[in-house]
Structure formats: C-alpha cells, structure tokens
Scaffold this motif. Structure first.
Motif, mmCIF file in Angstrom:
data_model
loop_
_atom_site.group_PDB
_atom_site.id
_atom_site.type_symbol
_atom_site.label_atom_id
_atom_site.label_comp_id
_atom_site.label_asym_id
_atom_site.label_seq_id
_atom_site.Cartn_x
_atom_site.Cartn_y
_atom_site.Cartn_z
ATOM 1 N N UNK A 119 0.837 -1.209 0.000
ATOM 2 C CA UNK A 119 0.000 0.000 0.000
ATOM 3 C C UNK A 119 0.867 1.253 0.000
ATOM 4 N N UNK A 120 1.911 1.222 0.800
ATOM 5 C CA UNK A 120 2.861 2.332 0.866
ATOM 6 C C UNK A 120 3.532 2.539 -0.492
ATOM 7 N N UNK A 121 3.958 1.433 -1.128
ATOM 8 C CA UNK A 121 4.567 1.534 -2.447
ATOM 9 C C UNK A 121 3.606 2.092 -3.479
ATOM 10 N N UNK A 122 2.332 1.717 -3.387
ATOM 11 C CA UNK A 122 1.327 2.226 -4.321
ATOM 12 C C UNK A 122 1.146 3.731 -4.164
ATOM 13 N N UNK A 123 1.155 4.204 -2.925
ATOM 14 C CA UNK A 123 1.024 5.645 -2.679
ATOM 15 C C UNK A 123 2.181 6.402 -3.330
ATOM 16 N N UNK A 124 3.398 5.886 -3.161
ATOM 17 C CA UNK A 124 4.560 6.545 -3.754
ATOM 18 C C UNK A 124 4.506 6.485 -5.281
ATOM 19 N N UNK A 125 3.947 5.413 -5.797
ATOM 20 C CA UNK A 125 3.868 5.261 -7.259
ATOM 21 C C UNK A 125 3.044 6.372 -7.888
ATOM 22 N N UNK A 126 1.942 6.713 -7.267
ATOM 23 C CA UNK A 126 1.060 7.737 -7.822
ATOM 24 C C UNK A 126 1.281 9.115 -7.187
ATOM 25 N N UNK A 127 2.049 9.131 -6.101
ATOM 26 C CA UNK A 127 2.292 10.400 -5.423
ATOM 27 C C UNK A 127 1.150 10.760 -4.489
ATOM 28 N N UNK A 128 1.462 11.551 -3.500
ATOM 29 C CA UNK A 128 0.440 11.987 -2.548
ATOM 30 C C UNK A 128 0.679 13.446 -2.196
ATOM 31 N N UNK A 129 -0.372 14.203 -2.149
ATOM 32 C CA UNK A 129 -0.240 15.624 -1.830
ATOM 33 C C UNK A 129 0.223 15.797 -0.387
ATOM 34 N N UNK A 130 1.187 16.662 -0.224
ATOM 35 C CA UNK A 130 1.690 16.939 1.119
ATOM 36 C C UNK A 130 0.580 17.475 2.011
ATOM 37 N N UNK A 131 -0.276 18.307 1.455
ATOM 38 C CA UNK A 131 -1.359 18.906 2.240
ATOM 39 C C UNK A 131 -2.305 17.839 2.780
ATOM 40 N N UNK A 132 -2.492 16.749 2.030
ATOM 41 C CA UNK A 132 -3.375 15.685 2.495
ATOM 42 C C UNK A 132 -2.788 15.002 3.726
ATOM 43 N N UNK A 133 -1.477 14.750 3.714
ATOM 44 C CA UNK A 133 -0.836 14.125 4.873
ATOM 45 C C UNK A 133 -0.918 15.053 6.076
ATOM 46 N N UNK A 134 -0.709 16.353 5.841
ATOM 47 C CA UNK A 134 -0.794 17.325 6.933
ATOM 48 C C UNK A 134 -2.185 17.297 7.574
ATOM 49 N N UNK A 135 -3.200 17.277 6.747
ATOM 50 C CA UNK A 135 -4.569 17.270 7.264
ATOM 51 C C UNK A 135 -4.868 15.962 8.001
ATOM 52 N N UNK A 136 -4.349 14.845 7.486
ATOM 53 C CA UNK A 136 -4.563 13.561 8.160
ATOM 54 C C UNK A 136 -3.911 13.551 9.539
ATOM 55 N N UNK A 137 -2.719 14.141 9.653
ATOM 56 C CA UNK A 137 -2.051 14.201 10.951
ATOM 57 C C UNK A 137 -2.806 15.110 11.914
ATOM 58 N N UNK A 138 -3.268 16.235 11.401
ATOM 59 C CA UNK A 138 -4.056 17.141 12.247
ATOM 60 C C UNK A 138 -5.334 16.447 12.715
ATOM 61 N N UNK A 139 -5.968 15.706 11.810
ATOM 62 C CA UNK A 139 -7.187 14.979 12.167
ATOM 63 C C UNK A 139 -6.893 13.913 13.219
ATOM 64 N N UNK A 140 -5.743 13.240 13.090
ATOM 65 C CA UNK A 140 -5.363 12.225 14.072
ATOM 66 C C UNK A 140 -5.206 12.841 15.457
ATOM 67 N N UNK A 141 -4.565 14.016 15.530
ATOM 68 C CA UNK A 141 -4.386 14.698 16.813
ATOM 69 C C UNK A 141 -5.737 15.104 17.396
ATOM 70 N N UNK A 142 -6.615 15.633 16.547
ATOM 71 C CA UNK A 142 -7.941 16.061 17.007
ATOM 72 C C UNK A 142 -8.739 14.857 17.522
#
Length: 429
Positions: A248-271
């Motif tokens: 799954x991790x390799x698939x994400x890197x294959x297509x790329x992932x927006x940095x902003x999406x990871x930031x929001x996911x981390x903020x959501x995890x903290x909340x």
C-alpha cells in the motif's frame, strides 16, 4: 490570468499548511497537559519556565514550517522526501512540545541537542530536495536477481527449520502470543532472528508486491503463507502489518500523494486523539497522542538527560563489544526503563538520535546524521527504478528508523538488506 489563479492557490495552500502545523503544535500541547491526569507513570510533568523555553524553541518552529512549506515538494513521490516530512512531524515537532512543557535536561544544555537534531533534519531535506546525488548503478539480469532472491529464501527458511524445527506452533501463536514469543527468544540465536526479520520485513512483502504489480493475484497466497510460517516461530504481530502496509505504501509513492493531504490527516489524528480523551476513550488517546507523538520524544530526552551525566555506551552493547566494556552490565534499553520507570522487564526503545547520543554524545548525533544522509542518497538513487517495488522493499526498514537505532535498523530490522535488494533491482522485471 491562469498564472494569477495558480499563484493565489499556491499562496493559500502555504497559508493553510502553516495553520495546520500550528494546529498540530497546539493539539500536542493540550495532549501533553491532558496526559498528566491519567499517565503520570509515563513521566509527563510540567515545570516552570515554559514561556522562556517556548521562546528558545520558536526559531525551530519557524525553521520546521519554512522547511515543510517551501523546501518539500507539494506532491511527494519519493521515499526520501516522505521520510524527512514524517520525521519533522512525528519526531521534531513533538520534541519541541515535550521540551517546552517539561524542560527535561534544560540545565544540561538539552536545547542545543534539539537544535542540532532539527538542523540535521533541515539539512536532510535540502540534500534530497535540492541536490541531485547519484550512485553508480549496476545492471543485473532479472533471472540472476530472482535466483538470488529465491536462493536467499531457501537458505533462510532451511536455516530456521534446522534451528527451530518445523513450525508446529502456528495455531498456538495466535492463541498465546507472548508464550510463543518467550519460547522463541529462549531458543533463537542472533542469526536466527536476523532471518526472521529479513524474511518477514523485506522479502515476503516484496514478493507480495511483485505479484500485485504483475496482477498475479492468485499467487499472493504464497508470501502470506510464508509470513504465517514466520509467525509460528516468533509471533511478531508487526510483520503482518508490514506485509499488508508495505505494498500500500509503495502504491502511494507510485502515484504520489499531496503533502497537504498528509498534513490534514495528521491534524485529524491529533484532534481525534484529544476527542478520545474527553470522551474517556483512553486507549485511543494513549495510542495516538502518547505512543505515536509524545512518548518517543520524552524517551529521547531521558536518554540525553542520563547520558549527559554518565559514561557513554560506545556501542559496547553491540558491534564494539569486543573493544569496550558495557559498564552497566545490561542492555541499555532495559537499564533506562529501570532507571526512569522502575520496570526492568520493559524495553525502552529510543529514536536513532537518542541512540546516537547514548553512544557517542553530540559527536555521535552528527556522525549518525551523516550515515543517515548516505542511506537517503542510496534510496534516492534507486527511486528512479520501480518506485512501487522499491517503496515496498524499504517500507519496514524506514518505519523502524522512527523509533530505533540506525545500526540496529540496518542489520536487525533489514534496512541494509532492503537497500541491497533495491540497488540490485532490475529496472524491468
């Protein structure tokens, strides 16, 4: 007109990134304060001088924000960029919060220690994002590559059977995990555990990813079955997570992932972690806020606090044990758990920079940072191959770097084997 719209969107995206980062800092600060109510045994304390320490850490907050917003790409497609991005969020940011609130080691210049670690992260981002290092590649024929991989698997599993016998405790390993794991630790030697880690963290996930990549899904049962065999020996639950998450991790890197999406996911995890605390769902709060974010940083400061006063380990517990004596007469992870938590049965794992300081002080942090840069340069050089397979191969080792020593991760957790496998990986299989 189009350029103006793009510039406006880019500017708004940067502002949002800054806001999300500050939200995470605020959330972790609240999480730290909340931890004192139920988790005093984790050594979370609040000491006077918070404002002074906050002002001392402010330049580092600004440096982290600038690095994330302006130096890292908006779309992350490389393993090296992703590592440093996560390192800034999962290691540096909690470290700033924990030090500000606790002041642990403040009288021992722990602020300098934190500045050096943050500088190492910023330099790492610059190296992988702004400089183009390349390591000469060698061409390996697919047939030769597969002969090596399959041969390694045959040798590994044959050695495990020779040392541990046939895996007859598979069912018991699911029913009584810790009994099987204790028995394994008593019977297994160092090389035995190496094979279990290398096969479970590197080889089997790679085989699974290859079948997925080639769309030969019916063969996916092979690496899954091989992983079950390893589980029957060692009962390492984490290896099932690696097996499933690595592709799954390799698939994400294959297509790329927006940095902003990871930031929001981390903020959501903290909340969500904070919401779990107020809703008395403490297991979720413990996992997200304390286990993932705050406690690893506190442990790193505790290692600094102790080894600032007492003799360094000088790798006497590992490869240099023939030259230097371990004056503490026990594994430092267990020793530190005894000193700070009164738990001689607990292994207090530490981050790579905490381990570096424990062994060689500030010089060790600098030397191990250089070693980490070299590892990242190798990874960046092989990312131009099949990023899906490369990302899968290196997933287990890279994740271990967030809460483990570099040398241990290279050897025991299989990152070294993963680097070799990724380096030899043909561009076309």
């Amino acid at each position: 007109m189009i350029d103006e719209i793009y510039d406006r969107q880019s500017r708004n995206g940067k502002i949002l990134s800054v806001a999300v980062y500050l939200l995470i800092v605020a959330g972790l600060t609240v999480g730290y304060i909340c931890s004192i109510k139920y988790y005093k045994s984790f050594n979370f304390v609040i000491n006077s001088g918070i404002l002074r320490r906050a002002l001392v850490m402010l330049p580092l907050v600004i440096a982290v924000i600038y690095t994330v917003v302006f130096l890292l790409p908006n779309r992350i497609q490389g393993l090296t960029s992703l590592y440093w991005f996560l390192f800034l969020f999962l290691s540096i940011t909690p470290l700033l919060v924990v030090y500000t609130m606790s002041g642990l080691g403040e009288s021992k210049n722990s602020g300098i220690y934190i500045y050096i670690i943050t500088a190492a992260a910023v330099i790492g981002v610059i190296l992988v994002s702004r400089m183009n290092f390349k390591i000469p590649q060698i061409s390996v024929k697919p047939r030769v590559f597969w002969i090596g991989v399959v041969g390694f698997m045959i040798i590994g599993y044959s050695y495990l059977i020779y040392k541990l016998g046939l895996p007859t405790r598979i069912l018991e390993s699911f029913q009584n995990v810790y009994a099987v794991r204790l028995n394994y630790r008593q019977e297994a030697g160092r090389l035995t555990d190496y094979f279990v880690q290398w096969l479970g963290n590197i080889i089997n996930p790679f085989i699974l990813a290859y079948f997925i990549y080639k769309k030969k899904y019916k063969f996916a049962i092979i690496p899954v079955a091989l992983q079950v065999v390893l589980y029957g020996y060692a009962a390492y639950k984490s290896q099932f997570a690696v097996l499933l998450l690595a592709p799954f991790f390799g698939m994400i890197l294959r297509y790329g992932i927006k940095r902003s999406l990871i930031e929001k996911m981390m903020a959501l995890a903290v909340i969500l972690g904070l919401a779990a605390f107020f809703l008395k769902k403490l297991s979720i709060y413990l996992l997200v806020i304390i286990r993932i974010f705050l406690w690893p940083s506190l442990i790193a400061l505790e290692y600094y606090d102790f080894f600032w006063m007492y003799p360094k380990m000088l790798l006497s517990q590992s490869i240099l044990g023939h030259f230097f004596k371990n004056i503490y007469n026990m594994d430092p992870n267990f020793y530190m758990a005894t000193v700070y938590y009164g738990r001689p049965d607990m292994r207090l794992n530490v981050t790579w920079y905490g381990d570096a300081y424990m062994n060689f002080g500030i010089v060790g942090v600098i030397l191990f940072s250089i070693l980490l840069y070299f590892i990242m340069i190798i990874i960046k050089s092989v990312e131009t191959k099949n990023i899906f397979l490369v990302g899968t191969i290196l997933f287990g080792g890279i994740m271990a770097l967030f809460n483990g020593p570099i040398l241990t991760t290279l050897l025991t957790n299989g990152l070294g084997l993963g680097l070799v496998l990724a380096y030899l990986l043909p561009k076309e299989l």
